[in-house]
Enzyme design. Structure first.
Site, PDB file in Angstrom:
ATOM      1  N   LYS A  95       0.919  -1.174   0.003  1.00  0.00           N
ATOM      2  CA  LYS A  95      -0.155  -0.004   0.055  1.00  0.00           C
ATOM      3  C   LYS A  95       0.911   1.286   0.130  1.00  0.00           C
ATOM      4  O   LYS A  95       2.005   1.212   0.520  1.00  0.00           O
ATOM      5  CB  LYS A  95      -0.941   0.127   1.180  1.00  0.00           C
ATOM      6  CG  LYS A  95      -1.889  -0.965   1.037  1.00  0.00           C
ATOM      7  CD  LYS A  95      -2.684  -0.885   2.427  1.00  0.00           C
ATOM      8  CE  LYS A  95      -4.152  -1.576   2.216  1.00  0.00           C
ATOM      9  NZ  LYS A  95      -4.829  -1.628   3.589  1.00  0.00           N
ATOM     10  N   TYR A 113     -12.171  -2.300  -2.878  1.00  0.00           N
ATOM     11  CA  TYR A 113     -13.003  -2.461  -1.644  1.00  0.00           C
ATOM     12  C   TYR A 113     -14.420  -2.258  -1.901  1.00  0.00           C
ATOM     13  O   TYR A 113     -15.009  -1.695  -0.919  1.00  0.00           O
ATOM     14  CB  TYR A 113     -12.284  -1.122  -1.026  1.00  0.00           C
ATOM     15  CG  TYR A 113     -10.959  -1.352  -0.412  1.00  0.00           C
ATOM     16  CD1 TYR A 113     -10.581  -2.720   0.444  1.00  0.00           C
ATOM     17  CD2 TYR A 113      -9.860  -0.650  -0.547  1.00  0.00           C
ATOM     18  CE1 TYR A 113      -9.067  -2.873   1.005  1.00  0.00           C
ATOM     19  CE2 TYR A 113      -8.656  -1.032  -0.092  1.00  0.00           C
ATOM     20  CZ  TYR A 113      -8.446  -1.973   0.608  1.00  0.00           C
ATOM     21  OH  TYR A 113      -7.187  -2.291   1.290  1.00  0.00           O
ATOM     22  N   PHE A 134     -15.503   4.955   6.960  1.00  0.00           N
ATOM     23  CA  PHE A 134     -14.173   5.086   6.570  1.00  0.00           C
ATOM     24  C   PHE A 134     -13.766   4.880   4.964  1.00  0.00           C
ATOM     25  O   PHE A 134     -12.534   5.178   4.483  1.00  0.00           O
ATOM     26  CB  PHE A 134     -13.072   4.401   7.398  1.00  0.00           C
ATOM     27  CG  PHE A 134     -13.413   2.893   7.256  1.00  0.00           C
ATOM     28  CD1 PHE A 134     -12.792   1.962   6.154  1.00  0.00           C
ATOM     29  CD2 PHE A 134     -13.841   2.264   8.192  1.00  0.00           C
ATOM     30  CE1 PHE A 134     -12.875   0.755   6.302  1.00  0.00           C
ATOM     31  CE2 PHE A 134     -14.001   0.795   8.175  1.00  0.00           C
ATOM     32  CZ  PHE A 134     -13.575   0.288   7.053  1.00  0.00           C
ATOM     33  N   ARG A 147      -1.800 -13.950   5.079  1.00  0.00           N
ATOM     34  CA  ARG A 147      -2.533 -13.436   6.035  1.00  0.00           C
ATOM     35  C   ARG A 147      -1.821 -13.510   7.641  1.00  0.00           C
ATOM     36  O   ARG A 147      -1.625 -12.555   8.307  1.00  0.00           O
ATOM     37  CB  ARG A 147      -4.042 -13.858   6.436  1.00  0.00           C
ATOM     38  CG  ARG A 147      -4.808 -13.596   5.093  1.00  0.00           C
ATOM     39  CD  ARG A 147      -5.261 -12.293   5.050  1.00  0.00           C
ATOM     40  NE  ARG A 147      -6.145 -11.652   6.426  1.00  0.00           N
ATOM     41  CZ  ARG A 147      -6.915 -10.675   6.318  1.00  0.00           C
ATOM     42  NH1 ARG A 147      -6.803  -9.864   4.911  1.00  0.00           N
ATOM     43  NH2 ARG A 147      -7.549 -10.226   7.300  1.00  0.00           N
ATOM     44  N   THR A 200      -5.758  -6.829  10.965  1.00  0.00           N
ATOM     45  CA  THR A 200      -5.985  -5.417  10.350  1.00  0.00           C
ATOM     46  C   THR A 200      -5.718  -4.255  10.903  1.00  0.00           C
ATOM     47  O   THR A 200      -4.713  -3.394  10.219  1.00  0.00           O
ATOM     48  CB  THR A 200      -7.446  -5.231   9.951  1.00  0.00           C
ATOM     49  OG1 THR A 200      -8.016  -6.519   9.261  1.00  0.00           O
ATOM     50  CG2 THR A 200      -7.832  -4.119   9.145  1.00  0.00           C
ATOM     51  N   ARG A 244       2.140  -6.103   9.653  1.00  0.00           N
ATOM     52  CA  ARG A 244       1.560  -4.730  10.260  1.00  0.00           C
ATOM     53  C   ARG A 244       1.881  -4.438  11.431  1.00  0.00           C
ATOM     54  O   ARG A 244       1.843  -3.227  11.859  1.00  0.00           O
ATOM     55  CB  ARG A 244       0.024  -5.113  10.143  1.00  0.00           C
ATOM     56  CG  ARG A 244      -0.425  -5.085   8.585  1.00  0.00           C
ATOM     57  CD  ARG A 244      -1.645  -5.741   8.574  1.00  0.00           C
ATOM     58  NE  ARG A 244      -2.413  -5.482   7.148  1.00  0.00           N
ATOM     59  CZ  ARG A 244      -3.611  -6.008   6.987  1.00  0.00           C
ATOM     60  NH1 ARG A 244      -4.192  -6.797   7.837  1.00  0.00           N
ATOM     61  NH2 ARG A 244      -4.191  -5.856   5.669  1.00  0.00           N
ATOM     62  N   ASN A 301      -1.471   0.222   7.504  1.00  0.00           N
ATOM     63  CA  ASN A 301      -1.303  -1.169   7.619  1.00  0.00           C
ATOM     64  C   ASN A 301      -0.631  -1.884   6.580  1.00  0.00           C
ATOM     65  O   ASN A 301      -0.760  -3.023   6.359  1.00  0.00           O
ATOM     66  CB  ASN A 301      -2.520  -1.851   7.967  1.00  0.00           C
ATOM     67  CG  ASN A 301      -3.781  -1.791   6.736  1.00  0.00           C
ATOM     68  OD1 ASN A 301      -3.601  -1.312   5.806  1.00  0.00           O
ATOM     69  ND2 ASN A 301      -4.634  -2.459   7.345  1.00  0.00           N
ATOM     70  N   HIS A 325      -2.003  -5.255   1.590  1.00  0.00           N
ATOM     71  CA  HIS A 325      -3.589  -5.616   1.402  1.00  0.00           C
ATOM     72  C   HIS A 325      -2.979  -7.166   1.478  1.00  0.00           C
ATOM     73  O   HIS A 325      -1.862  -7.510   0.471  1.00  0.00           O
ATOM     74  CB  HIS A 325      -4.206  -5.258   0.215  1.00  0.00           C
ATOM     75  CG  HIS A 325      -5.581  -6.187   0.003  1.00  0.00           C
ATOM     76  ND1 HIS A 325      -6.522  -6.112   0.653  1.00  0.00           N
ATOM     77  CD2 HIS A 325      -5.467  -7.045  -0.887  1.00  0.00           C
ATOM     78  CE1 HIS A 325      -7.138  -7.055   0.147  1.00  0.00           C
ATOM     79  NE2 HIS A 325      -6.659  -7.762  -0.953  1.00  0.00           N
TER      80      HIS A 325
END
Ligand code: IDP
Ligand code: MG
Length: 183
Positions: free
Chosen positions: A27, A67, A75, A108, A114, A125, A139, A142
């Site tokens: 990101k 998204y 948000f 993950r 998250t 993260r 964070n 993705h």
């Protein structure tokens, strides 16, 4: 009599061997802070195969489609500005597809929760992310959260010919193609 091997069986055998595939995005907050190498080194620990890699200038349409499930969240506008790089003064993200057995859960796990404040300190993260006072979750990356999401997201960010090998189910027509102009 010689029997021909069933092509459906062959396809299922190949799909099993390939395992899962998952989409990773580095990101804009991580791009701005020069964390790309760190993140990729951590992802290498999963021992998966990188089968797709590209640099992408993210349009609003692509971010909103990515998204899509979060459109109703308060948000959402900030999330779209974040992914488009508007909050960090960058004009691109890096996108990867990793493949292998258990790829989705492995990535993950390495990524962590998250919210970076709740993430394991040793996770990507937890180590590199932060929550800003303005409520932006920086964070870092993705990572697809399940198989259905992974297939949808890979189809959104990559054309089949941009991947080193086919991703199971991607070419079956079971998922919608990306909207015009999003990739
Ligand atoms: P994930 O990235 O761990 O899969 P999701 O719930 O799918 O988490 O949310 C997508 C993204 O939306 C998060 O990575 C984060 O950038 C942002 N986000 C999620 N929840 C919040 C929140 O409560 N406040 C601000 N941003 C959020
Ligand atoms: Mg998610």
């Amino acid at each position: 009599m010689k029997r021909r091997r069933g092509s459906a069986n062959e396809a299922s055998r190949l799909a099993k061997r390939a395992g899962q595939a998952t989409l990773v995005l580095i990101k804009p907050d991580a791009i701005q802070r020069g964390l790309t190498g760190h993140v990729l080194a951590r992802l290498d620990e999963a021992r998966l195969s990188m089968i797709g890699a590209k640099i992408v200038r993210v349009t609003r349409a692509l971010a909103e489609e990515h998204y899509d499930a979060l459109r109703d969240k308060p948000f959402f506008p900030d999330l779209i500005r974040h992914l488009c790089g508007e909050l960090h003064g960058v004009d691109h993200v890096l996108a990867f597809v990793y493949a292998g057995p258990g790829a989705i859960a492995k990535v993950r796990q390495l990524a962590g929760a998250t919210n970076p404040e709740a993430a394991e300190p040793a996770s990507i993260r937890g180590a590199f992310g932060r929550m800003t006072t303005g409520g932006i979750m920086e964070n870092v990356l993705h990572a697809s959260s399940d198989e259905q999401e992974a297939v949808r997201e890979i189809a959104l960010w990559f054309r089949p010919e941009e991947l080193l090998r086919p991703v199971p189910f991607l070419t079956s027509g079971a998922v919608g193609r990306s909207p015009k102009g999003t990739r």
